[in-house]
Design an enzyme around this catalytic site. Structure first.
Site, PDB file in Angstrom:
ATOM      1  N   MET A  19      29.959  23.033  36.467  1.00 37.48           N
ATOM      2  CA  MET A  19      30.715  23.353  35.248  1.00 37.48           C
ATOM      3  C   MET A  19      29.727  23.265  34.096  1.00 37.48           C
ATOM      4  SD  MET A  19      34.140  21.327  36.331  1.00 37.48           S
ATOM      5  CE  MET A  19      33.250  20.407  37.591  1.00 37.48           C
ATOM      6  N   HIS A  35      32.918  17.086  47.566  1.00 43.53           N
ATOM      7  CA  HIS A  35      32.903  17.930  46.366  1.00 43.53           C
ATOM      8  C   HIS A  35      32.260  17.166  45.211  1.00 43.53           C
ATOM      9  CE1 HIS A  35      34.527  21.280  43.926  1.00 43.53           C
ATOM     10  NE2 HIS A  35      34.803  20.368  43.006  1.00 43.53           N
ATOM     11  N   GLY A  74      37.141  19.908  33.702  1.00 43.87           N
ATOM     12  CA  GLY A  74      36.626  18.900  32.772  1.00 43.87           C
ATOM     13  C   GLY A  74      37.046  17.487  33.135  1.00 43.87           C
ATOM     14  N   MET A  79      40.624  27.457  40.112  1.00 45.35           N
ATOM     15  CA  MET A  79      40.918  26.214  39.384  1.00 45.35           C
ATOM     16  C   MET A  79      42.415  26.140  39.094  1.00 45.35           C
ATOM     17  SD  MET A  79      37.991  24.694  39.074  1.00 45.35           S
ATOM     18  CE  MET A  79      38.683  23.296  38.187  1.00 45.35           C
ATOM     19  N   GLY A 124      44.541  18.928  40.759  1.00 45.01           N
ATOM     20  CA  GLY A 124      45.944  18.561  40.944  1.00 45.01           C
ATOM     21  C   GLY A 124      46.466  18.704  42.358  1.00 45.01           C
ATOM     22  N   MET A 142      29.179  18.365  35.212  1.00 45.81           N
ATOM     23  CA  MET A 142      29.712  18.791  33.899  1.00 45.81           C
ATOM     24  C   MET A 142      28.675  18.535  32.819  1.00 45.81           C
ATOM     25  SD  MET A 142      33.547  17.255  34.099  1.00 45.81           S
ATOM     26  CE  MET A 142      34.541  17.397  35.584  1.00 45.81           C
ATOM     27  N   SER A 183      36.792  14.928  45.740  1.00 48.43           N
ATOM     28  CA  SER A 183      35.881  15.002  44.595  1.00 48.43           C
ATOM     29  C   SER A 183      35.443  13.601  44.216  1.00 48.43           C
ATOM     30  CB  SER A 183      36.580  15.655  43.403  1.00 48.43           C
ATOM     31  OG  SER A 183      35.809  15.394  42.242  1.00 48.43           O
ATOM     32  N   HIS A 188      29.940  21.847  42.466  1.00 45.03           N
ATOM     33  CA  HIS A 188      30.707  22.652  41.514  1.00 45.03           C
ATOM     34  C   HIS A 188      30.059  22.504  40.144  1.00 45.03           C
ATOM     35  CE1 HIS A 188      34.919  23.150  39.406  1.00 45.03           C
ATOM     36  NE2 HIS A 188      34.101  24.145  39.139  1.00 45.03           N
ATOM     37  N   ASP A 220      40.948  23.777  43.372  1.00 46.12           N
ATOM     38  CA  ASP A 220      40.430  22.586  42.706  1.00 46.12           C
ATOM     39  C   ASP A 220      41.307  22.197  41.523  1.00 46.12           C
ATOM     40  OD1 ASP A 220      38.863  20.526  41.819  1.00 46.12           O
ATOM     41  OD2 ASP A 220      37.115  21.760  41.322  1.00 46.12           O
ATOM     42  N   ASP A 257      31.165  17.250  41.283  1.00 41.41           N
ATOM     43  CA  ASP A 257      31.477  17.915  40.013  1.00 41.41           C
ATOM     44  C   ASP A 257      30.408  17.650  38.967  1.00 41.41           C
ATOM     45  OD1 ASP A 257      34.020  19.257  40.411  1.00 41.41           O
ATOM     46  OD2 ASP A 257      34.880  17.258  40.688  1.00 41.41           O
TER      47      ASP A 257
HETATM   48  C1  DX5 Z   1      38.004  19.204  37.486  1.00 40.51           C
HETATM   49  C2  DX5 Z   1      37.147  19.036  38.713  1.00 40.51           C
HETATM   50  C3  DX5 Z   1      37.918  18.641  39.911  1.00 40.51           C
HETATM   51  C4  DX5 Z   1      38.581  17.311  39.765  1.00 40.51           C
HETATM   52  C5  DX5 Z   1      39.822  17.293  40.611  1.00 40.51           C
HETATM   53  O1  DX5 Z   1      37.245  19.694  36.453  1.00 40.51           O
HETATM   54  O2  DX5 Z   1      36.461  20.227  39.007  1.00 40.51           O
HETATM   55  O3  DX5 Z   1      37.124  18.704  41.078  1.00 40.51           O
HETATM   56  O4  DX5 Z   1      37.788  16.243  40.139  1.00 40.51           O
HETATM   57  O5  DX5 Z   1      40.482  16.087  40.366  1.00 40.51           O
HETATM   58  P1  DX5 Z   1      42.015  15.900  40.703  1.00 40.51           P
HETATM   59  O6  DX5 Z   1      42.171  16.120  42.164  1.00 40.51           O
HETATM   60  O7  DX5 Z   1      42.267  14.507  40.279  1.00 40.51           O
HETATM   61  O8  DX5 Z   1      42.768  16.919  39.891  1.00 40.51           O
HETATM   62 ZN    ZN Z   2      35.484  20.535  41.000  1.00 44.27          ZN
END
Ligand code: DX5
Ligand code: ZN
Length: 227
Positions: free
Chosen positions: A70, A35, A144, A139, A177, A39, A10, A68, A175, A37
């Site tokens: 959000m 990936h 976020g 998720m 952790g 937001m 990501s 992705h 997605d 993200d």
């Molecule tokens: C969270 C995102 C993830 C995030 C993952 O809202 O959608 O893609 O970047 O980051 P890590 O791998 O650090 O949890």
């Molecule tokens: Zn993501």
């Protein structure tokens, strides 16, 4: 279909002033997908960027652009994200009242359609759209922010979704952790696309890209080992 483990870094965890170089670095170091993200500060409590940034980074991506979203609402922005060159466009179950229509629209726009589920959302929420999706994103953090702790309760959900998929050509993406410790839990449960932000970019930079490769290999090797 190809269910081998794919690592999707990501770029949320990369240098926002240097997306082009960061993307070239992670691809040179062996990632499978990129990936992205998006937001909106409304659906999630953070803001990143929109379709113009996606369009600007597209030429730097040689693999797969996995966007992705959000954001809520989604429908009026889907064409702009499709036009930006996204391969996969993933929207959230929780983002609007007409998931079925939105997923059909993504495919009509020529993209692969993905659906994402927040940690509190049940697998059954996607039961009636399984024939409209190419990817299900589970998720394992609340969306976020990067760098959050993996939520173990989602392992059961991934197993349920794996059963629901049967022999359909649908990827299960995880997605949040993901590390060399948590990736294998999800690979064993049936996932094949592992998104990782902090765990890929930690310790490296565009001037020193070798740690990106080591981090990608560590997640991939540990996750393939449990298959
Ligand atoms: C969270 C995102 C993830 C995030 C993952 O809202 O959608 O893609 O970047 O980051 P890590 O791998 O650090 O949890
Ligand atoms: Zn993501």
């Amino acid at each position: 279909m190809d269910r081998s483990i794919k690592i999707a870094p990501s770029i949320l965890a990369s240098d926002f002033a240097n997306f082009g170089a960061e993307i070239r670095a992670i691809e040179a170091e062996g990632c499978d997908w990129v990936h992205v993200d998006v937001m909106d500060g409304h659906f999630v409590p953070n803001i990143t960027f929109g379709p113009d940034t996606c369009k600007a980074i597209r030429p730097h991506i040689k693999t797969v652009m996995d966007v992705h979203l959000m954001i809520a609402p989604t429908d009026q922005y889907l064409k702009a994200f499709a036009d930006s060159g996204a391969d996969y466009l993933t929207i959230h179950v929780e983002a609007g009242p007409h998931l079925h229509r939105s997923l059909q629209y993504i495919r009509d726009l020529g993209c692969k359609a993905g659906v994402a589920l927040n940690p509190a959302t049940s697998a059954s929420s996607i039961e009636y759209v399984m024939d409209l999706v190419d990817l299900v994103c589970v998720m394992t953090v609340n969306p976020g922010f990067g760098g959050q702790k993996f939520i173990h309760s989602q392992i059961k959900k991934v197993k349920e979704i794996r059963k629901m998929i049967g022999d359909r050509d649908i990827h299960i993406e995880i997605d949040g952790g993901i590390t060399p410790e948590t990736g294998p839990l999800m690979a064993a449960a049936g996932a094949n696309i592992l998104v990782a932000g902090s765990a890929v970019f930690k310790g490296g930079s565009v001037e020193n890209t070798a740690p990106y490769g080591e981090n990608i290999r560590a997640i991939r090797d540990a996750s393939e080992a449990v298959r």
